[in-house]
Design a protein around this motif. Structure first.
Motif, PDB file in Angstrom:
ATOM      1  N   ARG A   1      -9.935   7.017   7.735  1.00 20.66           N
ATOM      2  CA  ARG A   1      -9.006   7.311   8.835  1.00 20.66           C
ATOM      3  C   ARG A   1      -7.899   8.250   8.358  1.00 20.66           C
ATOM      4  NH1 ARG A   1      -8.465   1.656  12.160  1.00 20.66           N
ATOM      5  NH2 ARG A   1     -10.673   1.179  12.088  1.00 20.66           N
ATOM      6  N   TRP A   2      -7.360   7.961   7.170  1.00 20.70           N
ATOM      7  CA  TRP A   2      -6.312   8.799   6.601  1.00 20.70           C
ATOM      8  C   TRP A   2      -6.858  10.199   6.324  1.00 20.70           C
ATOM      9  CZ3 TRP A   2      -6.391  11.066   1.737  1.00 20.70           C
ATOM     10  CH2 TRP A   2      -5.231  11.758   1.388  1.00 20.70           C
ATOM     11  N   LEU A   3      -8.045  10.285   5.729  1.00 21.39           N
ATOM     12  CA  LEU A   3      -8.652  11.571   5.395  1.00 21.39           C
ATOM     13  C   LEU A   3      -8.868  12.418   6.650  1.00 21.39           C
ATOM     14  CD1 LEU A   3      -9.683  13.288   3.074  1.00 21.39           C
ATOM     15  CD2 LEU A   3     -11.924  12.206   3.351  1.00 21.39           C
ATOM     16  N   GLU A   4      -9.343  11.815   7.712  1.00 12.86           N
ATOM     17  CA  GLU A   4      -9.552  12.539   8.966  1.00 12.86           C
ATOM     18  C   GLU A   4      -8.223  13.043   9.531  1.00 12.86           C
ATOM     19  OE1 GLU A   4     -11.399  11.933  13.447  1.00 12.86           O
ATOM     20  OE2 GLU A   4     -11.714  10.366  11.956  1.00 12.86           O
ATOM     21  N   ALA A   5      -7.177  12.216   9.473  1.00 14.78           N
ATOM     22  CA  ALA A   5      -5.862  12.613   9.993  1.00 14.78           C
ATOM     23  C   ALA A   5      -5.286  13.783   9.209  1.00 14.78           C
ATOM     24  CB  ALA A   5      -4.900  11.427   9.978  1.00 14.78           C
TER      25      ALA A   5
ATOM     26  N   ASP B   1      -7.191  16.963  10.006  1.00  7.56           N
ATOM     27  CA  ASP B   1      -6.808  17.511  11.309  1.00  7.56           C
ATOM     28  C   ASP B   1      -5.501  18.301  11.212  1.00  7.56           C
ATOM     29  OD1 ASP B   1      -9.054  16.426  12.490  1.00  7.56           O
ATOM     30  OD2 ASP B   1      -7.988  14.730  13.407  1.00  7.56           O
ATOM     31  N   VAL B   2      -4.546  17.789  10.442  1.00  3.51           N
ATOM     32  CA  VAL B   2      -3.278  18.502  10.256  1.00  3.51           C
ATOM     33  C   VAL B   2      -3.527  19.820   9.518  1.00  3.51           C
ATOM     34  CG1 VAL B   2      -1.040  18.436   9.067  1.00  3.51           C
ATOM     35  CG2 VAL B   2      -1.827  16.446  10.354  1.00  3.51           C
ATOM     36  N   ALA B   3      -4.364  19.796   8.492  1.00  5.37           N
ATOM     37  CA  ALA B   3      -4.669  21.013   7.732  1.00  5.37           C
ATOM     38  C   ALA B   3      -5.373  22.040   8.628  1.00  5.37           C
ATOM     39  CB  ALA B   3      -5.536  20.678   6.523  1.00  5.37           C
TER      40      ALA B   3
ATOM     41  N   ASP C   1      -3.247  -3.811   9.578  1.00  4.47           N
ATOM     42  CA  ASP C   1      -3.742  -4.240   8.280  1.00  4.47           C
ATOM     43  C   ASP C   1      -5.118  -3.620   8.054  1.00  4.47           C
ATOM     44  OD1 ASP C   1      -3.499  -5.953   5.969  1.00  4.47           O
ATOM     45  OD2 ASP C   1      -4.970  -7.281   6.902  1.00  4.47           O
ATOM     46  N   PHE C   2      -5.278  -2.879   6.955  1.00  2.00           N
ATOM     47  CA  PHE C   2      -6.555  -2.243   6.642  1.00  2.00           C
ATOM     48  C   PHE C   2      -6.955  -2.520   5.201  1.00  2.00           C
ATOM     49  CE2 PHE C   2      -4.968   1.065   9.730  1.00  2.00           C
ATOM     50  CZ  PHE C   2      -5.903   0.840  10.714  1.00  2.00           C
ATOM     51  N   THR C   3      -8.248  -2.623   4.970  1.00  2.00           N
ATOM     52  CA  THR C   3      -8.779  -2.591   3.614  1.00  2.00           C
ATOM     53  C   THR C   3      -8.855  -1.113   3.222  1.00  2.00           C
ATOM     54  OG1 THR C   3     -11.081  -2.393   4.305  1.00  2.00           O
ATOM     55  CG2 THR C   3     -10.210  -4.639   4.018  1.00  2.00           C
ATOM     56  N   PHE C   4      -9.115  -0.835   1.951  1.00  2.00           N
ATOM     57  CA  PHE C   4      -9.251   0.553   1.519  1.00  2.00           C
ATOM     58  C   PHE C   4     -10.382   1.239   2.280  1.00  2.00           C
ATOM     59  CE2 PHE C   4     -11.124   3.894  -1.056  1.00  2.00           C
ATOM     60  CZ  PHE C   4     -10.014   4.684  -1.329  1.00  2.00           C
ATOM     61  N   ASP C   5     -11.524   0.555   2.416  1.00  2.00           N
ATOM     62  CA  ASP C   5     -12.688   1.138   3.094  1.00  2.00           C
ATOM     63  C   ASP C   5     -12.410   1.447   4.565  1.00  2.00           C
ATOM     64  OD1 ASP C   5     -14.139   1.070   0.763  1.00  2.00           O
ATOM     65  OD2 ASP C   5     -15.187  -0.795   1.265  1.00  2.00           O
TER      66      ASP C   5
ATOM     67  N   GLY D   1       0.808  -1.215   0.000  1.00  2.00           N
ATOM     68  CA  GLY D   1       0.000   0.000   0.000  1.00  2.00           C
ATOM     69  C   GLY D   1       0.841   1.265   0.000  1.00  2.00           C
ATOM     70  N   PRO D   2       0.179   2.414   0.107  1.00  2.00           N
ATOM     71  CA  PRO D   2       0.854   3.711   0.024  1.00  2.00           C
ATOM     72  C   PRO D   2       1.616   4.035   1.313  1.00  2.00           C
ATOM     73  CG  PRO D   2      -1.477   4.023   0.429  1.00  2.00           C
ATOM     74  CD  PRO D   2      -1.267   2.546   0.237  1.00  2.00           C
ATOM     75  N   ALA D   3       2.926   3.882   1.267  1.00  2.00           N
ATOM     76  CA  ALA D   3       3.758   4.046   2.463  1.00  2.00           C
ATOM     77  C   ALA D   3       3.656   5.458   3.051  1.00  2.00           C
ATOM     78  CB  ALA D   3       5.205   3.705   2.143  1.00  2.00           C
ATOM     79  N   ALA D   4       3.784   6.496   2.222  1.00  2.00           N
ATOM     80  CA  ALA D   4       3.755   7.868   2.735  1.00  2.00           C
ATOM     81  C   ALA D   4       2.426   8.174   3.420  1.00  2.00           C
ATOM     82  CB  ALA D   4       4.033   8.863   1.613  1.00  2.00           C
ATOM     83  N   ALA D   5       1.327   7.772   2.803  1.00  2.00           N
ATOM     84  CA  ALA D   5       0.008   8.020   3.391  1.00  2.00           C
ATOM     85  C   ALA D   5      -0.145   7.260   4.705  1.00  2.00           C
ATOM     86  CB  ALA D   5      -1.095   7.616   2.414  1.00  2.00           C
ATOM     87  N   PHE D   6       0.303   6.024   4.744  1.00  2.00           N
ATOM     88  CA  PHE D   6       0.198   5.247   5.975  1.00  2.00           C
ATOM     89  C   PHE D   6       1.034   5.862   7.090  1.00  2.00           C
ATOM     90  CE2 PHE D   6       1.372   2.113   9.082  1.00  2.00           C
ATOM     91  CZ  PHE D   6       0.145   1.564   9.406  1.00  2.00           C
TER      92      PHE D   6
END
Length: 120
Positions: free
Chosen positions: A92-96, A99-101, A83-87, A41-46
């Protein structure tokens, strides 16, 4: 059956202990170093998500995949897997990142307000 969108393993890299020996002089706090290895999966996003929402209370070292533990009661065990599925991961990534923004915008607004107060 759903497949992994992102899968990462947490590995214990080293234990750093305060010492005063001439060859390994270190006076900082004792800590453990962990590395989060994104296997799929996407390392930077994770890593960005993990830095914000880390369930183990680890502190990221710069923008690397290494994190330090200063004695948290929630320390991960060596080889722990996340371990996560896309859903599962995307919201979770979008919320994180949102929050930073928001924090960045609040800091910019505070700086602008302070500048208004400083002007005669």
């Amino acid at each position: 059956m759903s497949s992994s969108y992102v899968r990462a393993q947490i590995r214990h890299v080293e234990e750093v202990i305060q010492s005063d020996g001439p060859d390994d002089y270190f006076t900082g706090p004792d800590h453990d170093v962990y590395e989060v290895l994104v296997e799929h999966g996407p390392a930077a996003a994770f890593l960005d998500w993990f830095q914000q929402e880390d369930p183990y209370d680890l502190c990221r070292i710069g923008d690397t995949a290494q994190f330090i533990d200063l004695g948290s009661a929630k320390s991960p065990h060596d080889g722990a897997v996340i371990d996560f599925t896309f859903d599962e991961f995307f919201p979770r990534w979008l919320e994180a990142v949102a929050d930073v923004a928001k924090a960045h915008l609040a800091r910019m607004a505070s700086t602008a307000i302070d500048a208004l107060h400083d002007d005669p």
